[in-house]
Design an enzyme around this catalytic site. Structure first.
Site, PDB file in Angstrom:
ATOM      1  N   GLU A 123       0.918  -1.335   0.013  1.00 12.03           N
ATOM      2  CA  GLU A 123       0.185   0.024  -0.004  1.00 12.03           C
ATOM      3  C   GLU A 123       0.919   1.268  -0.051  1.00 12.03           C
ATOM      4  O   GLU A 123       1.909   1.256   0.275  1.00 12.03           O
ATOM      5  CB  GLU A 123      -1.116   0.095   1.102  1.00 12.03           C
ATOM      6  CG  GLU A 123      -1.548  -1.169   1.558  1.00 12.03           C
ATOM      7  CD  GLU A 123      -2.432  -1.322   2.583  1.00 12.03           C
ATOM      8  OE1 GLU A 123      -2.612  -0.164   3.517  1.00 12.03           O
ATOM      9  OE2 GLU A 123      -2.935  -2.364   3.030  1.00 12.03           O
ATOM     10  N   LYS A 167       2.371   4.344   1.239  1.00 10.40           N
ATOM     11  CA  LYS A 167       2.278   5.259   2.743  1.00 10.40           C
ATOM     12  C   LYS A 167       1.933   6.594   2.618  1.00 10.40           C
ATOM     13  O   LYS A 167       2.726   7.421   2.181  1.00 10.40           O
ATOM     14  CB  LYS A 167       3.523   5.084   3.314  1.00 10.40           C
ATOM     15  CG  LYS A 167       3.523   5.584   4.642  1.00 10.40           C
ATOM     16  CD  LYS A 167       4.934   5.096   5.820  1.00 10.40           C
ATOM     17  CE  LYS A 167       4.730   5.413   7.147  1.00 10.40           C
ATOM     18  NZ  LYS A 167       4.321   6.809   7.273  1.00 10.40           N
ATOM     19  N   ASP A 227       0.940  10.377   3.045  1.00 10.67           N
ATOM     20  CA  ASP A 227       1.774  11.245   3.915  1.00 10.67           C
ATOM     21  C   ASP A 227       0.453  12.465   4.485  1.00 10.67           C
ATOM     22  O   ASP A 227       0.241  13.591   4.066  1.00 10.67           O
ATOM     23  CB  ASP A 227       2.781  11.987   2.949  1.00 10.67           C
ATOM     24  CG  ASP A 227       3.977  12.541   3.962  1.00 10.67           C
ATOM     25  OD1 ASP A 227       3.655  12.273   5.426  1.00 10.67           O
ATOM     26  OD2 ASP A 227       4.742  13.205   3.823  1.00 10.67           O
ATOM     27  N   TYR A 248      -7.567   2.307   5.611  1.00 12.15           N
ATOM     28  CA  TYR A 248      -6.700   1.380   5.349  1.00 12.15           C
ATOM     29  C   TYR A 248      -6.862   0.271   6.555  1.00 12.15           C
ATOM     30  O   TYR A 248      -5.980  -0.593   6.497  1.00 12.15           O
ATOM     31  CB  TYR A 248      -5.217   1.549   5.163  1.00 12.15           C
ATOM     32  CG  TYR A 248      -4.725   2.584   6.162  1.00 12.15           C
ATOM     33  CD1 TYR A 248      -4.541   2.253   7.582  1.00 12.15           C
ATOM     34  CD2 TYR A 248      -4.402   4.047   5.736  1.00 12.15           C
ATOM     35  CE1 TYR A 248      -3.975   3.431   8.636  1.00 12.15           C
ATOM     36  CE2 TYR A 248      -3.713   4.648   6.765  1.00 12.15           C
ATOM     37  CZ  TYR A 248      -3.620   4.574   8.126  1.00 12.15           C
ATOM     38  OH  TYR A 248      -3.262   5.343   8.915  1.00 12.15           O
ATOM     39  N   LYS A 308      10.530   3.322   3.565  1.00  8.74           N
ATOM     40  CA  LYS A 308      10.409   4.681   3.106  1.00  8.74           C
ATOM     41  C   LYS A 308      11.277   4.971   1.915  1.00  8.74           C
ATOM     42  O   LYS A 308      12.010   4.577   1.460  1.00  8.74           O
ATOM     43  CB  LYS A 308      11.048   5.454   4.394  1.00  8.74           C
ATOM     44  CG  LYS A 308      10.197   5.130   5.741  1.00  8.74           C
ATOM     45  CD  LYS A 308       8.980   5.764   5.728  1.00  8.74           C
ATOM     46  CE  LYS A 308       9.227   7.513   6.056  1.00  8.74           C
ATOM     47  NZ  LYS A 308       9.207   7.775   7.577  1.00  8.74           N
ATOM     48  N   CYS A 361      23.079  41.835 -18.230  1.00  9.98           N
ATOM     49  CA  CYS A 361      23.370  40.709 -18.364  1.00  9.98           C
ATOM     50  C   CYS A 361      24.524  39.997 -18.092  1.00  9.98           C
ATOM     51  O   CYS A 361      25.789  40.666 -18.537  1.00  9.98           O
ATOM     52  CB  CYS A 361      23.257  40.247 -20.002  1.00  9.98           C
ATOM     53  SG  CYS A 361      23.329  38.340 -20.429  1.00  9.98           S
ATOM     54  N   CYS A 380      26.206  39.148 -21.829  1.00 10.33           N
ATOM     55  CA  CYS A 380      26.291  40.029 -22.823  1.00 10.33           C
ATOM     56  C   CYS A 380      26.394  41.403 -22.509  1.00 10.33           C
ATOM     57  O   CYS A 380      26.772  42.164 -23.241  1.00 10.33           O
ATOM     58  CB  CYS A 380      25.555  39.769 -23.929  1.00 10.33           C
ATOM     59  SG  CYS A 380      23.675  40.275 -23.592  1.00 10.33           S
ATOM     60  N   CYS A 410      17.336  39.535 -20.000  1.00 11.61           N
ATOM     61  CA  CYS A 410      18.380  40.176 -20.758  1.00 11.61           C
ATOM     62  C   CYS A 410      18.007  40.730 -21.942  1.00 11.61           C
ATOM     63  O   CYS A 410      17.079  39.840 -22.552  1.00 11.61           O
ATOM     64  CB  CYS A 410      19.415  39.132 -21.098  1.00 11.61           C
ATOM     65  SG  CYS A 410      20.502  39.511 -22.437  1.00 11.61           S
ATOM     66  N   CYS A 433      23.003  38.194 -27.487  1.00  9.54           N
ATOM     67  CA  CYS A 433      23.459  37.291 -26.277  1.00  9.54           C
ATOM     68  C   CYS A 433      23.922  36.132 -26.664  1.00  9.54           C
ATOM     69  O   CYS A 433      22.991  35.476 -27.139  1.00  9.54           O
ATOM     70  CB  CYS A 433      22.541  37.608 -25.408  1.00  9.54           C
ATOM     71  SG  CYS A 433      22.960  36.757 -23.582  1.00  9.54           S
TER      72      CYS A 433
HETATM   73  S1  IVH Z   1      -1.145   0.974   8.839  1.00 13.26           S
HETATM   74  C1  IVH Z   1      -0.459  -0.938  12.841  1.00 13.26           C
HETATM   75  N1  IVH Z   1      -1.276   1.671   6.315  1.00 13.26           N
HETATM   76  O1  IVH Z   1       1.802   5.678   8.773  1.00 13.26           O
HETATM   77  C2  IVH Z   1      -0.825  -0.473  11.493  1.00 13.26           C
HETATM   78  N2  IVH Z   1      -0.542   3.385   8.075  1.00 13.26           N
HETATM   79  O2  IVH Z   1       3.862   5.028  10.850  1.00 13.26           O
HETATM   80  C3  IVH Z   1      -0.640   1.065  11.517  1.00 13.26           C
HETATM   81  N3  IVH Z   1       0.162   5.628   7.156  1.00 13.26           N
HETATM   82  O3  IVH Z   1       0.275   6.396  11.724  1.00 13.26           O
HETATM   83  C4  IVH Z   1      -1.149   2.036  10.452  1.00 13.26           C
HETATM   84  N4  IVH Z   1      -0.355   5.254   4.993  1.00 13.26           N
HETATM   85  O4  IVH Z   1      -0.596   7.683   9.584  1.00 13.26           O
HETATM   86  C5  IVH Z   1      -1.054   2.280   7.751  1.00 13.26           C
HETATM   87  N5  IVH Z   1      -1.366   2.350   4.212  1.00 13.26           N
HETATM   88  C6  IVH Z   1      -1.122   2.581   5.454  1.00 13.26           C
HETATM   89  C7  IVH Z   1      -0.547   4.045   5.740  1.00 13.26           C
HETATM   90  C8  IVH Z   1      -0.388   4.431   6.988  1.00 13.26           C
HETATM   91  C9  IVH Z   1      -0.098   5.842   5.973  1.00 13.26           C
HETATM   92  C10 IVH Z   1       0.540   6.247   8.219  1.00 13.26           C
HETATM   93  C11 IVH Z   1      -0.187   6.246   9.325  1.00 13.26           C
HETATM   94  C12 IVH Z   1       0.419   5.592  10.521  1.00 13.26           C
HETATM   95  C13 IVH Z   1       1.905   5.904  10.243  1.00 13.26           C
HETATM   96  C14 IVH Z   1       2.551   4.912  10.780  1.00 13.26           C
END
Ligand code: IVH
Length: 680
Positions: free
Chosen positions: A120, A122, A124, A231, A320, A414, A417, A432, A438
């Site tokens: 999945e 992650k 932000d 999620y 990450k 410039c 030139c 310029c 130039c």
């Molecule tokens: S699962 C025990 N799934 O990442 C499972 N977290 O470092 C915990 N996050 O606090 C969360 N995308 O804010 C999960 N697909 C994803 C996620 C996700 C982002 C964030 C979430 C969590 C942090 C954990």
């Protein structure tokens, strides 16, 4: 003994210093939603503190920043205790780390073969817990310190994609866990509006999301473009639990809760790493920011048997991406002169590793940006490099400005030139005024002329162009066609063989299209799409060159500014001379009559492409549509015949549906291109 004590005192001082610094960053991050340093810098400080404390466990105090995860709720919001703690994830930073994770999973489960994972993005943003009682949305809370968070029910209620009631049969209690985030387009719009009002802008989408969700006035939150993906599950009663995490996600989706469409099931560590690469490559084109991917063991029984360590599950890991922001020092600023004379301030930096590469130059865009960001030579700056984009100086750490920091001054003349530098009206860009006088502009124009998407002269690259201009062999694109074999062969790193190769490429470039030719001329603000529209609308160069402002504006997607640029360009005798010489040299393209009739089955139709296409790039698709006589436009209007929506299509898709423009998916587009017929 005495020396040991002195060394210890020093270490303790360092410890106290680290804690103070981290507390200050925590405050800026969690309470003000206004972080001062990039996450990577914060992580570095935390790591240093953890190492010190590991070496001296007797110095760990209960109020050390290492002793808590996240921050207790700010007192303005009611506190919500989580029925099931909200955990965090362990991080993996390399393929090795992921392999280690997978090995531990398999060992604990006693598996020989590959484990199936849910892979999945992650996201932000901010983790939230959302509670539904008998299908009705009753409460939303932030993660807080994992045990209790802030009650943000009123604010989450304003998120448009958040269902206030579950669809279909609902259980007595459902706690869905997900991430609130701000899509990039919405973030940019919000910041542009704030900047226009002279207000403070948000540093990044995540902070904008945090700041919006933690608004005391839900009215304010309602005006912010927040979104949410779910999620996982927290507490529940009366849920017929399936056997797999992927089935839980399907259940959430059935209840009407949004689940990220990029989630995939993968096999074993190989599948995980492939997913990581694939999402990493597409990261910049996603509509939202992600800082890595998450792998979760799909089988729920296996999750239960793996359990948890401290505050993170053993059945999941966050892989990450390399940090996209880093701190470094601005050594100097130089001004680069572009094709249209635009002066770009370029930062010379102390080299720093960011976004996976070492960066020592970054753009500062223009003087307005320099002023807005208040950048000075000697400053400690945040450098950002996201995906393949040009690294930029994102912001300054004002707190670290040395007293000797110097202001950045736009040169009056410039640097190449010595022509006068001018700013037109309230334009941000300074230029310029040297034009073809130039050499920097001459070089850039020549490079543009020979570029792949222009006349596509292979071998006429950066180095050769520099030499041609410096040696006085080519001053304008027209000179390219009278280069001799001998003069080319005499240049550095050339020779007769490479000279012949370049000459052949130049010969080939004589047969082009009207659109490419127009684009290659390098008229200011006339990009590929505009050039194609002008070419299709006017059909012949003579007609275009004779057209007045009003007539030029009649071309699709051409407004008064671009029209003025076109008219201005052809009014200049030097430009007309270049065009004449190019034609005399034999540069030609098929006349419009030759591409009409059955070869232009899509003539009269205007397409807008948006989102990411899987099987070809947007540019390639637009070229293919144009080749069939269609127009490709960048914006949706009532004149749009069809919108082609790829993955993660956003505002254009919404606008098209509002206007009732027919919407096609990628397979419909492929069918058009294959059958060479308009959609049925
Ligand atoms: S699962 C025990 N799934 O990442 C499972 N977290 O470092 C915990 N996050 O606090 C969360 N995308 O804010 C999960 N697909 C994803 C996620 C996700 C982002 C964030 C979430 C969590 C942090 C954990």
């Amino acid at each position: 003994m005495a020396t040991a004590t002195a060394a210890e005192a020093e270490l303790q001082q360092r410890l106290a210093q680290l804690r103070r610094e981290i507390e200050q960053h925590n405050y800026r991050y969690y309470i003000l939603d206004e972080p001062q340093v990039p996450d990577a810098e914060y992580d570095r400080l935390m790591q240093a503190l953890r190492e010190l404390e590991a070496a001296h466990p007797e110095w760990v105090t209960s109020d050390s920043p290492t002793q808590r995860v996240g921050t207790a709720p700010a007192d303005e919001f009611a506190e919500v205790r989580h029925r099931v703690p909200m955990l965090s994830l362990d991080n993996a930073f390399s393929a090795d780390d992921v392999q280690g994770f997978d090995r531990r999973v398999r060992e604990r489960l006693g598996r020989e073969g590959p484990v199936r994972y849910s892979a999945e993005p992650k996201l932000d943003g901010l983790a939230v817990s959302v509670i539904f009682e008998h299908g009705l949305f009753v409460r939303a809370a932030t993660r807080g310190d994992g045990t209790s968070g802030e009650d943000v029910t009123a604010n989450v209620r304003t998120i448009r994609s958040m269902p206030l009631r579950l669809r279909g049969a609902a259980p007595a209690l459902l706690e869905a866990r997900g991430e609130v985030f701000m899509p990039v387009a919405g973030f940019e719009r919000l910041n542009a509006e704030a900047a226009a009002r002279g207000e403070k802008v948000f540093v990044n989408p995540r902070n904008a999301a945090a700041g919006s969700l933690r608004q005391l006035d839900p009215e304010v939150t309602a005006g912010r473009p927040l979104d949410i993906f779910f999620y996982g599950l927290g507490a529940q009663e009366g849920v017929d639990l399936p056997a797999r995490h992927s089935e839980v996600l399907a259940l959430l989706a059935q209840w009407g809760l949004r689940v990220c469409p990029q989630i995939r099931l993968v096999e074993g560590v190989e599948g995980c790493l492939e997913y990581y690469r694939e999402i990493g490559a597409r990261r910049a084109s996603l509509a939202y920011q992600i800082d890595g991917v998450v792998y979760k063991v799909d089988e729920l029984a296996a999750q239960t048997s793996l359990g948890f360590v401290a505050r993170a599950p053993r059945w999941a890991v966050a892989h990450k991406f390399a940090a996209e922001e880093a701190l470094t020092r601005l050594r100097d600023v130089e001004f680069q002169v572009g094709r249209t004379g635009a002066l770009t301030p370029v930062a010379r930096l102390e080299p720093v590793f960011v976004g996976g590469v070492t960066v020592s130059n970054a753009t500062l865009h223009n003087m307005d940006e320099v002023q807005r960001k208040d950048v000075r030579i000697g400053d400690t700056v945040v450098v950002r490099r996201a995906g393949d984009v040009i690294p930029e100086v994102a912001r300054v750490i004002l707190e670290r400005r040395p007293p000797e920091a110097r202001s950045i001054v736009l040169p009056a003349v410039c640097p190449v030139c010595a022509s006068v530098v001018q700013r037109e009206g309230d334009e941000a860009v300074a230029r310029c005024t040297g034009g073809y006088r130039c050499s920097a502009q001459r070089k850039e124009r020549l490079r543009h002329f020979a570029a792949r998407r222009a006349l596509d002269i292979e071998g006429l690259g950066e180095k050769l162009v520099d030499q041609l201009v410096d040696a006085g062999l080519a001053q304008s694109p027209a000179d390219v066609f009278s280069l001799s074999r001998q003069s080319l062969a005499n240049l550095d790193r050339m020779g007769e063989k490479s000279a012949d190769k370049v000459l052949r490429a130049i010969e080939r470039a004589k047969h082009t299209t009207f659109a490419r030719f127009l684009f290659a001329l390098g008229i200011r603000d006339v990009g590929e799409a505009t050039a194609a529209n002008l070419a299709a609308h006017f059909g012949s160069l003579d007609t275009l060159m004779q057209a007045d402002l009003q007539r030029v504006q009649q071309a699709p997607d051409v407004g008064p500014v671009i029209a003025a640029r076109v008219v201005e360009f052809f009014a200049d005798s030097a430009n007309r001379d270049v065009v004449k010489r190019l034609q005399a040299a034999g540069v030609t393209w098929p006349a419009p009559t030759e591409v009409l009739a059955e070869q232009a089955p899509l003539s009269g139709l205007t397409f807008v492409l948006t989102g990411t296409l899987e099987s070809l790039s947007r540019e390639a698709a637009e070229d293919a549509l144009r080749a069939l006589g269609a127009k490709a436009s960048g914006s949706v209007s009532s004149k749009t015949s069809y919108l082609v929506a790829g993955r993660d299509a956003g505002s254009k898709l919404r606008k098209a549906s509002e206007l009732g423009v027919p919407i096609l998916d990628e397979s419909a587009l492929r069918q058009i291109l294959e059958t060479k017929r308009p959609p049925t």
